[in-house]
Scaffold this motif. Structure first.
Motif, PDB file in Angstrom:
ATOM      1  N   TYR A 203       3.575   4.510 -57.134  1.00 26.68           N
ATOM      2  CA  TYR A 203       4.384   5.706 -57.389  1.00 26.68           C
ATOM      3  C   TYR A 203       5.612   5.741 -56.506  1.00 26.68           C
ATOM      4  O   TYR A 203       5.546   5.533 -55.288  1.00 26.68           O
ATOM      5  CB  TYR A 203       3.549   6.962 -57.154  1.00 26.68           C
ATOM      6  CG  TYR A 203       4.323   8.256 -57.361  1.00 26.68           C
ATOM      7  CD1 TYR A 203       4.600   8.712 -58.636  1.00 26.68           C
ATOM      8  CD2 TYR A 203       4.777   9.007 -56.270  1.00 26.68           C
ATOM      9  CE1 TYR A 203       5.311   9.883 -58.840  1.00 26.68           C
ATOM     10  CE2 TYR A 203       5.486  10.178 -56.461  1.00 26.68           C
ATOM     11  CZ  TYR A 203       5.748  10.607 -57.748  1.00 26.68           C
ATOM     12  OH  TYR A 203       6.440  11.775 -57.948  1.00 26.68           O
ATOM     13  N   ASP A 204       6.763   5.980 -57.101  1.00 26.56           N
ATOM     14  CA  ASP A 204       8.023   6.176 -56.405  1.00 26.56           C
ATOM     15  C   ASP A 204       8.643   7.449 -56.966  1.00 26.56           C
ATOM     16  O   ASP A 204       8.983   7.513 -58.146  1.00 26.56           O
ATOM     17  CB  ASP A 204       8.950   4.987 -56.620  1.00 26.56           C
ATOM     18  CG  ASP A 204      10.258   5.102 -55.826  1.00 26.56           C
ATOM     19  OD1 ASP A 204      10.718   6.246 -55.594  1.00 26.56           O
ATOM     20  OD2 ASP A 204      10.818   4.066 -55.450  1.00 26.56           O
TER      21      ASP A 204
ATOM     22  N   ALA B 299      11.441   8.706 -56.838  1.00 30.54           N
ATOM     23  CA  ALA B 299      12.789   8.597 -57.387  1.00 30.54           C
ATOM     24  C   ALA B 299      12.812   7.964 -58.771  1.00 30.54           C
ATOM     25  O   ALA B 299      13.725   8.223 -59.560  1.00 30.54           O
ATOM     26  CB  ALA B 299      13.662   7.786 -56.436  1.00 30.54           C
ATOM     27  N   SER B 300      11.827   7.124 -59.087  1.00 31.71           N
ATOM     28  CA  SER B 300      11.914   6.369 -60.341  1.00 31.71           C
ATOM     29  C   SER B 300      10.698   6.510 -61.248  1.00 31.71           C
ATOM     30  O   SER B 300      10.774   6.172 -62.424  1.00 31.71           O
ATOM     31  CB  SER B 300      12.110   4.878 -60.036  1.00 31.71           C
ATOM     32  OG  SER B 300      11.017   4.365 -59.285  1.00 31.71           O
ATOM     33  N   THR B 301       9.574   6.997 -60.717  1.00 32.74           N
ATOM     34  CA  THR B 301       8.352   7.064 -61.511  1.00 32.74           C
ATOM     35  C   THR B 301       8.162   8.446 -62.106  1.00 32.74           C
ATOM     36  O   THR B 301       8.291   9.457 -61.406  1.00 32.74           O
ATOM     37  CB  THR B 301       7.113   6.719 -60.660  1.00 32.74           C
ATOM     38  OG1 THR B 301       7.329   5.475 -60.003  1.00 32.74           O
ATOM     39  CG2 THR B 301       5.870   6.624 -61.532  1.00 32.74           C
ATOM     40  N   SER B 302       7.854   8.473 -63.383  1.00 31.54           N
ATOM     41  CA  SER B 302       7.539   9.734 -64.073  1.00 31.54           C
ATOM     42  C   SER B 302       6.069   9.734 -64.443  1.00 31.54           C
ATOM     43  O   SER B 302       5.569   8.777 -65.041  1.00 31.54           O
ATOM     44  CB  SER B 302       8.401   9.866 -65.330  1.00 31.54           C
ATOM     45  OG  SER B 302       8.009  10.996 -66.086  1.00 31.54           O
TER      46      SER B 302
ATOM     47  N   ASP C 174       8.025   3.861 -65.556  1.00 34.20           N
ATOM     48  CA  ASP C 174       9.028   3.397 -64.599  1.00 34.20           C
ATOM     49  C   ASP C 174       9.995   2.494 -65.356  1.00 34.20           C
ATOM     50  O   ASP C 174       9.741   1.306 -65.549  1.00 34.20           O
ATOM     51  CB  ASP C 174       8.369   2.640 -63.455  1.00 34.20           C
ATOM     52  CG  ASP C 174       9.309   2.463 -62.265  1.00 34.20           C
ATOM     53  OD1 ASP C 174      10.531   2.602 -62.466  1.00 34.20           O
ATOM     54  OD2 ASP C 174       8.827   2.202 -61.153  1.00 34.20           O
ATOM     55  N   GLY C 175      11.101   3.055 -65.838  1.00 27.29           N
ATOM     56  CA  GLY C 175      11.999   2.319 -66.704  1.00 27.29           C
ATOM     57  C   GLY C 175      11.331   2.044 -68.037  1.00 27.29           C
ATOM     58  O   GLY C 175      10.737   2.935 -68.647  1.00 27.29           O
ATOM     59  N   ASP C 176      11.409   0.799 -68.501  1.00 26.88           N
ATOM     60  CA  ASP C 176      10.755   0.434 -69.758  1.00 26.88           C
ATOM     61  C   ASP C 176       9.278   0.127 -69.577  1.00 26.88           C
ATOM     62  O   ASP C 176       8.534   0.054 -70.553  1.00 26.88           O
ATOM     63  CB  ASP C 176      11.453  -0.790 -70.373  1.00 26.88           C
ATOM     64  CG  ASP C 176      12.868  -0.471 -70.837  1.00 26.88           C
ATOM     65  OD1 ASP C 176      13.113   0.704 -71.178  1.00 26.88           O
ATOM     66  OD2 ASP C 176      13.711  -1.390 -70.835  1.00 26.88           O
TER      67      ASP C 176
END
Length: 633
Positions: A303-304, A306-309, A326-328
């Motif tokens: 988990y980050d 800033a970037s993880t949903s 996380d992105g694609d």
């Protein structure tokens, strides 16, 4: 307050005025000092107990009630037509049934006007009296004026005097109704003018302002005002209806009920509910001593902030699933929470995933990981992952297929019931399909999902719905906006419309009853198809609006509706208490409770009605952690 609060609401004003008087007359009679409230008209004296209410538990039975001494275990029977007397309070056993005989809107108005006019919560007997008066045909304006007449008799308590100016009166109403120290100049001029012209009486003005305030629900600037009113209503309902409480003398009654109302904020009812719990206790028996809920915590892998949903939280009887984007790339994560905690399974999907649904949310085996998934885009795929084989089988690519949603969760997995999907075949039109159970060796998605449920293609924005499969009968429940639709494989079976213009956000099964999160309330749908309001979600919408705008506000466990403000409402009788603590706490335990409350604040709650342990999960997005609480009874 903004001049927007000058907007009169005629219908709301009329109804609210009725409640206004109820509050005042219940404060006392017509003599020189406030008289103790009378017992309800049909109630008879029941058992009397030597100790305070918190020293006992009260449980509803088939024939009435059982009162249990928590220290000795001694039990005393009482009937529903009696009232109970303790050393500090009396308990009206009739009020819940009596309240159910009045239209919910009228009951809310009666309860709310107590809070609005006097900034106090009602007691059970006073509320019971005004319920009967309303049912007997008492007009709204007459009741409202009676409240005001009582208020000026007890100026030292209410602040109202016979000689006060219209401006002074409006300022007090603003303080009680809107939570403001005084009115703004424009609002003061408008409402004072309404009184001077005779358009409003002092008995009806409160309800007009109250009705106007409620129109600002969700407003970016003034939405906190109706949130405050809703939270005070929820606490009042717990005190008077769920717990049936009355203090034994008028002075204590007024002081204590005003203290409870004053403890409510627009974002939380916790402090006020603690005052209620201090009176009723937690219902713990001799085997359940005072204490604070304990918890374990686990960091979410990868988990980050800033970037993880993180989305798609689903609690089963054995753990907590979630979808990490996380992105694609995507992962389906499962925290194995019961009986072993802090052990994760992470299933990667390098090309992303659109929707997933655990195969079995009710009776998962220990360490089982099974879920349906789908991906749509250049190559739309559908499959079933199961940790039993360690593989991720995918059905053949279907270029003409686009699956949007997946619903499963039967008590015995894929067969009963078989999964549902929202999909479009050969067009952009979305429809409901159920796995028909008739397979060929081709293993194409179109083979699994042959015929759309009739009428499902007429539901606009179906891909935005919430789908919950029935645990046993093969139907699927579709929540979209304020509509609850039920489909079988053959087509639409029924439609229910919930009041207002909110949107269905959560749905959970318990004992063949569907509990539905809708706006700031919980509704329930029985096996017979009847839909009715169950409970107010107290202090949750505002607290969780940023991180958890829809799901995570409530869940079901152990026969309770567990809410994200730390309260548990018993399904059988509405009894409300904290799931974070029980009993009378020591100083050290109170400090521990403050820490626990800080860990729950702003976090959603997830739990399973089929987890026999009192397990409640919260998700801390700021720290990237899941906490598993052992909730108190």
């Amino acid at each position: 307050m903004s001049s927007a609060f000058r907007r009169p609401l005629v219908a709301a004003s009329l109804a609210s005025s009725l409640v206004l008087a109820a509050a005042l007359t219940a404060c006392g009679g017509g003599g020189g000092t406030p008289a103790p409230t009378a017992q309800p008209m049909a109630a008879t004296a029941g058992p009397a107990f030597a100790k305070a209410r918190s020293a006992y538990s009260i449980a509803k039975t088939a024939s009435g009630y059982t009162v249990t001494d928590l220290a000795t275990g001694q039990q005393t029977a009482a009937t529903a037509s009696q009232f109970l007397t303790f050393s500090d309070v009396t308990v009206n056993l009739q009020i819940a049934a009596q309240a159910a005989t009045l239209a919910p809107a009228d009951l809310q108005l009666l309860t709310e006007l107590y809070v609005a006019f006097f900034n106090r919560v009602p007691e059970a007997d006073g509320l019971n009296f005004w319920i009967e008066q309303r049912k007997a045909g008492q007009t709204i304006n007459a009741i409202a004026d009676a409240f005001y007449a009582a208020a000026i008799q007890y100026s030292d308590i209410t602040g109202y005097t016979p000689t006060m100016t219209n401006s002074d009166f409006v300022n007090i109403v603003y303080r009680n109704v809107l939570g403001r120290a005084s009115a703004d100049a424009e609002g003061l001029a408008y409402w004072s003018g309404a009184l001077a012209s005779g358009k409003e009486t002092r008995g009806t003005l409160v309800s007009s302002i109250l009705g106007s305030a409620h129109t600002f629900k969700g407003n970016a600037t003034w939405g906190w005002v109706p949130d405050l009113l809703d939270n005070k209503l929820a606490v009042a309902t717990s005190f008077a209806i769920s717990n049936g409480l009355n203090y034994k003398d008028a002075a204590t009654s007024i002081t204590k009920t005003m203290q409870i109302a004053a403890a409510v904020t627009p974002t939380s009812t916790s402090a006020a509910m603690q005052l209620v719990t201090a009176v009723v206790g937690t219902g713990s028996g001799s085997s359940g001593s005072a204490g604070v809920a304990t918890y374990d915590e686990a960091s979410i892998p990868g988990y980050d902030m800033a970037s993880t949903s993180l989305t798609g939280f689903v609690a089963t009887n054995r753990g907590l699933y979630m979808q990490a984007l996380d992105g694609d790339a995507a992962h389906i994560l499962k925290l194995h929470g019961n009986p072993i905690f802090n052990d994760w399974t992470s299933v990667p999907f390098a090309d992303g995933i659109y929707s997933y649904a655990p195969l079995n949310v009710y009776t998962e085996a220990d360490r089982q990981v099974s879920f349906y998934w789908n991906r749509r885009g250049v190559e739309s795929r559908w499959g079933l992952y199961t940790a039993n084989t360690g593989s991720t089988p995918g059905f053949d690519v279907e270029d003409n297929m686009s699956i949007s949603l997946v619903a499963a969760g039967g008590t015995s997995g894929v067969i009963a019931p078989r999964p549902w999907v929202v999909a479009g075949f050969n067009s952009d039109l979305q429809s409901l399909y159920q796995d028909d159970g008739a397979y060929t060796s081709v293993r194409k998605t179109s083979d699994y999902f042959g015929t759309a449920a009739a009428g499902s293609d007429q539901v606009a924005n179906l891909s935005s719905a919430i789908l919950v499969a029935h645990p046993t009968d093969g139907t699927v429940f579709v929540g979209l906006g304020n509509k609850l639709r039920v489909f079988s494989a053959s087509g639409l079976q029924s439609t229910a419309t919930l009041p207002g213009d909110s949107a269905i956000s959560d749905m959970f099964w318990h004992d063949n009853v569907l509990y539905i999160g809708y706006g700031a309330k919980v509704y329930k749908r029985t096996a017979a198809g009847a839909v009715s309001e169950f409970a107010q979600l107290t202090g949750i919408a505002a607290t969780l609006a940023e991180l958890f705008p829809a799901p995570g506000r409530f869940c079901l466990n152990g026969g309770d509706v567990i809410t994200a403000d730390g309260m548990a409402r018993r399904i059988s009788d509405g009894y409300t208490r904290s799931w974070l603590s029980s009993g009378t706490l020591t100083t050290q335990q109170q400090q521990e409770l403050a820490i626990v409350q800080s860990q729950v604040a702003g976090a959603g709650v997830w739990c399973s009605p089929n987890n026999l342990a009192r397990v409640v999960y919260t998700v801390d997005l700021a720290e990237g952690k899941v906490r598993m609480f052992s909730a108190k009874n």
